[in-house]
Write an enzyme that holds these catalytic residues in place. Structure first.
Site: not given
Length: 575
Positions: A501, A345, A347, A498, A353-354, A549
């Site tokens: 998903s 990812r 991002e 979370e 948490r990323h 996670r």
């Protein structure tokens, strides 16, 4: 200028050491030092021409002398330590200690090594051979004490000078060993006079007969394992006199950092999560698959994708998930599939948490009539994972090891797992004055608030939130039959964050193409994916889980980098 004088050091050698940028010493001729200072002294002092003033030169020279003095002291200390670890050739017991030749598969001796965690009172009086690292070492007169470490287990080893096995030179050799060196220790197992509080093996100790070094560690480490293993409680209680090893320092020296008992336990638990995930799904009739990570179009849509030029075929991407291929596998009549693999990812997220690369635990399955069939499988799956981590004696001990350094409340869960609709979650937030849009996604903070509300009301850290708004889900998510504003989708949470998903997927090719266009995805780049639904596709659903996670939140850790062996985030591409 005369060379600086160094106490107890030959001045002819003192000037040969000068620190570099890393703090390590390297040799330079002392004459070069003279030339540098002489040149500085004779240079113009005009500030207008940009050169150093006399005062600045004097300050610089003093700094260089101070650094040279420090480097010389380090060199002398290292030389002294080196002399300690040398074998006395005149010692009649010299064969009982020393450095082993480099292991190059020269022979198979038939010797048996005993693991530190296997040592017990049942072995008292027995001779054992142990290979472990030097965790700590101290000596006093005619005795030496070693703490040997193997993964998360430690044991005390003792040496006392005697006429048959241990000489003064042997004690001196042991005293000179550097921490983290790997040793072979032949010893007798005995009961200590009192329990050894500083070791995991408290009821036994090793009386050393022979000790040989397999691999020496450098005397100066980036940090000590003692500092890196220190409990957070020590810092909460003031932490005076304690050194905290920063996160960047740990990650820059990850091979050393991973040796701490807590880190060692974290990644053994991570391995257990993968094993439990795999075995639980195989038991429910799933097939493990392996899908490509180099793809021609985006997996999820959006801009968070790593792009590259692929040979002479044009642009490509690193897979954001195995989503499209999982669904194509269902269309191939595999019915139930899962994968454990890397996910990418792009991002630019600098949060706890990323990550830009993480390990995905993905599953997809055929359903007969309702996406709750997927939730049923996930409920059983995660209960098995949580039971395996908390009730298996080996894993429970590893969890305890982590919590010794990073204290946390035990993870609470219930069977069956709690399920709430998205609307019910919004209502809980509204009830405490947290006003959020009923059709918008939850922020990290609102997720935390909802998690606390759920914990207080239902006494669980694990719950499922389903029937999310359609506008915030991927293009391939099936809308609800009774209200197109919502979808047959879900997120699953641990400790208010979370981890999953998922959803029922759109399995009608026309609906799928239209949904992709609405999300501004170039349909041509996913045409083979859409075409796979034109030959008859079963209704199906699935999800993606972030391994790091799951481990982070089960253990109650505060940063995902603690559960990623070599994390990749926007600021880190090494080691």
């Amino acid at each position: 200028m005369a060379p600086a004088q160094f106490p107890n050091i030959d001045n002819s050698e003192a000037g040969r050491w000068c620190p570099d940028g890393s703090g390590q010493g390297h040799h330079i001729p002392f004459g070069s030092f003279r030339q540098v200072t002489q040149k500085a002294e004779t240079s113009s002092t005009s500030e207008s021409s940009g050169e150093l003033s006399k005062a600045q030169l004097k300050k610089l020279k003093a700094k260089e002398e101070k650094e040279a003095f420090k480097a010389a002291k380090v060199a002398a200390r290292e030389q002294a330590e080196q002399s300690k670890s040398e074998v006395d050739e005149n010692d009649p017991l010299k064969d009982n200690y020393g450095d082993l030749p480099l292991v190059q598969s020269q022979c198979i001796s038939g010797r048996v090594w005993t693991r530190v965690d296997a040592l017990g009172t049942n072995l008292i009086g027995s001779s054992v051979l142990v290979r472990a690292r030097v965790h700590t070492v101290r000596s006093k007169g005619k005795s030496a004490f070693l703490v040997l470490r193997q993964q998360t287990s430690t044991v005390q080893a003792v040496l006392f000078v005697n006429e048959t096995t241990v000489s003064k030179s042997m004690v001196k050799y042991v005293a000179g060993l550097s921490r983290e060196s790997i040793m072979d220790v032949q010893a007798m197992v005995r009961a200590p006079e009192a329990p050894v509080d500083g070791c995991t093996q408290k009821l036994i100790e090793l009386e050393v007969v022979k000790v040989h070094c397999v691999s020496k560690a450098e005397p100066r480490l980036p940090f000590t394992l003692e500092d890196a293993s220190r409990s957070e409680k020590d810092f909460e209680n003031g932490g005076e006199g304690f050194a905290r090893v920063g996160q960047d320092t740990r990650l820059d020296n990850r091979a050393l950092d991973l040796r701490t008992p807590a880190n060692n336990a974290i990644f053994r638990l991570q391995s257990s999560v993968c094993f439990l995930f795999r075995s639980a799904l195989l038991a429910q009739g799933f097939t493990e698959i392996h899908t490509p990570k180099l793809i021609g179009g985006t997996s999820e849509g959006g801009s968070a994708v790593f792009r590259f030029e692929y040979m002479n075929l044009g642009p490509g991407c690193l897979a954001q998930s195995p989503q499209l291929y999982k669904q194509m596998a269902i269309c191939s009549d595999l019915e139930r599939v899962f994968e454990i693999g890397p996910v990418f990812r792009a991002e630019d997220s600098h949060t706890h948490r990323h990550l830009c690369e993480f390990t995905g635990l993905d599953m997809e399955m055929q359903i007969n009539e309702h996406y709750f069939e997927v939730l049923d499988v996930l409920d059983k799956l995660f209960l098995e994972i949580f039971d395996g981590l908390s009730k298996d004696p080996v894993n429970a001990k590893l969890v305890s090891t982590v919590h010794e350094q990073y204290p946390a409340e035990p993870f609470e869960y219930k069977s069956p797992s709690l399920r709430l609709t998205f609307e019910e979650g919004i209502a809980m937030l509204h009830s405490v004055g947290v006003m959020v849009d009923a059709l918008d996604d939850l922020s990290t903070e609102t997720e935390r608030v909802l998690g606390k509300l759920v914990k207080d009301k239902y006494k669980t850290d694990f719950y499922m939130l389903h029937r999310y708004p359609s506008g915030i889900r991927p293009f391939y998510t099936m809308p609800c039959h009774d209200d197109s504003r919502y979808s047959n989708s879900f997120d699953i949470f641990m400790r208010g964050e979370e981890i999953i998903s998922g959803a029922q997927r759109v399995h009608d090719p026309k609906m799928l193409a239209e949904a992709a266009k609405l999300k501004e995805i170039d349909v041509e780049t996913i045409q083979s994916y859409i075409d796979s639904f034109k030959l008859g596709a079963s209704p199906h659903g699935g999800c993606g889980v972030g391994l790091e996670r799951v481990v982070m939140l089960f253990l109650g850790l505060n940063n995902i980098r603690k559960t990623s062996m070599f994390p990749r985030d926007p600021k880190r591409l090494s080691p």
